[in-house]
Design a protein around this motif. Sequence first.
Motif, short mmCIF file in Angstrom:
data_model
loop_
_atom_site.label_atom_id
_atom_site.label_comp_id
_atom_site.label_asym_id
_atom_site.label_seq_id
_atom_site.Cartn_x
_atom_site.Cartn_y
_atom_site.Cartn_z
N PHE A 73 0.81 -1.22 0.00
CA PHE A 73 0.00 0.00 0.00
C PHE A 73 0.84 1.28 0.00
O PHE A 73 0.29 2.37 -0.04
N THR A 74 2.17 1.14 0.03
CA THR A 74 3.04 2.32 0.09
C THR A 74 2.75 3.33 -1.02
O THR A 74 2.81 4.54 -0.77
N PRO A 75 2.37 2.92 -2.23
CA PRO A 75 2.03 3.92 -3.26
C PRO A 75 0.89 4.85 -2.86
O PRO A 75 0.70 5.89 -3.49
N GLN A 76 0.15 4.51 -1.79
CA GLN A 76 -0.89 5.43 -1.32
C GLN A 76 -0.29 6.75 -0.85
O GLN A 76 -1.01 7.75 -0.74
N TYR A 77 1.00 6.78 -0.55
CA TYR A 77 1.65 8.04 -0.22
C TYR A 77 1.35 9.09 -1.29
O TYR A 77 1.15 10.26 -0.99
N SER A 83 -13.94 -4.67 16.02
CA SER A 83 -12.55 -4.87 16.42
C SER A 83 -11.82 -3.53 16.45
O SER A 83 -11.92 -2.74 15.52
N GLU A 84 -11.09 -3.30 17.53
CA GLU A 84 -10.32 -2.06 17.61
C GLU A 84 -8.96 -2.18 16.95
O GLU A 84 -8.38 -1.18 16.55
N ALA A 85 -8.42 -3.37 16.85
CA ALA A 85 -7.06 -3.55 16.35
C ALA A 85 -6.90 -2.99 14.94
O ALA A 85 -7.79 -3.11 14.10
N ILE A 86 -5.75 -2.38 14.72
CA ILE A 86 -5.37 -1.97 13.37
C ILE A 86 -4.92 -3.24 12.67
O ILE A 86 -4.10 -4.00 13.19
N LYS A 87 -5.48 -3.50 11.48
CA LYS A 87 -5.20 -4.75 10.78
C LYS A 87 -3.95 -4.71 9.91
O LYS A 87 -3.33 -5.72 9.65
N TRP A 88 -3.62 -3.50 9.40
CA TRP A 88 -2.47 -3.41 8.49
C TRP A 88 -2.08 -1.95 8.31
O TRP A 88 -2.77 -1.04 8.79
N ASN A 89 -1.00 -1.75 7.59
CA ASN A 89 -0.54 -0.39 7.25
C ASN A 89 -1.59 0.35 6.44
O ASN A 89 -2.36 -0.25 5.71
N PHE A 90 -1.57 1.65 6.56
CA PHE A 90 -2.43 2.56 5.79
C PHE A 90 -3.91 2.48 6.18
O PHE A 90 -4.79 2.75 5.38
N THR A 91 -4.16 2.14 7.46
CA THR A 91 -5.49 2.35 8.03
C THR A 91 -5.60 3.85 8.26
O THR A 91 -4.64 4.49 8.71
N LYS A 92 -6.75 4.41 7.94
CA LYS A 92 -6.91 5.88 7.96
C LYS A 92 -8.04 6.29 8.90
O LYS A 92 -9.07 5.63 8.95
N ALA A 142 -8.54 3.67 -1.03
CA ALA A 142 -7.58 4.57 -1.67
C ALA A 142 -7.84 6.01 -1.25
O ALA A 142 -9.01 6.42 -1.15
N PRO A 143 -6.80 6.78 -1.00
CA PRO A 143 -6.98 8.18 -0.63
C PRO A 143 -7.86 8.95 -1.62
O PRO A 143 -8.63 9.83 -1.23
N GLU A 144 -7.77 8.61 -2.89
CA GLU A 144 -8.52 9.31 -3.93
C GLU A 144 -10.03 9.21 -3.74
O GLU A 144 -10.77 10.01 -4.30
N THR A 145 -10.48 8.23 -2.97
CA THR A 145 -11.92 8.04 -2.77
C THR A 145 -12.47 8.87 -1.60
O THR A 145 -13.66 8.81 -1.32
N LEU A 146 -11.62 9.61 -0.93
CA LEU A 146 -12.02 10.33 0.29
C LEU A 146 -12.43 11.78 0.05
O LEU A 146 -12.81 12.47 1.00
N HIS A 147 -12.39 12.24 -1.18
CA HIS A 147 -12.70 13.65 -1.46
C HIS A 147 -14.04 14.09 -0.89
O HIS A 147 -14.13 15.14 -0.25
#
Length: 163
Positions: free
Chosen positions: A38-42, A120-129, A147-152
């Motif tokens: 998910f690093t390209p989400q940067y 569940s409260e636990a964070i499951k993976w990287n790039f939880t927002k 994807a960040p692009e869907t949050l507009h």
Amino acid sequence: MDTIYRFSAVTLSGAPLVLDTFRGQVLLIVNTASRCGFTPQYQGLQALYREYRDRGFAVLGFPCNQFGAQEPGDSQAIGEFCAMNYQIDFPIFEKIEVNGDGAHPLYAFLKASAPGVLGSEAIKWNFTKFLIGRDGCVKQRYAPLTAPETLHGDIEALLAETV
């Protein structure tokens, strides 16, 4: 009312930063990693920041190495990676833990405020927002696949609100 403003974190440069600094802004808080699928989400996160920062929006990145050891670097390596590969200029903080006994207090608050799937409260993976309103309260939690692009739309709605 409990808000994120009572927490602080340490920036990549080693300086403590009280989150009250962001009072009145809409925030997207994300646990990040440099070696994740998910690093390209940067790229999308930086695009959101660039588009909305002048309207009172910020992205706050919290590197975490708890998922597949995908953030092995120190603060300098993380900063260099983000700058060179994604031209990140939103705030990035020192590496933290988001789950377990060592979880950063901010993340304990975020998880309790917006549990994930099936409660569940636990964070499951990287790039939880986590999307935070101008009042400092958690408004929405998004899975890493979002994807960040869907949050507009959600960001625009919160930017339109007044405190």
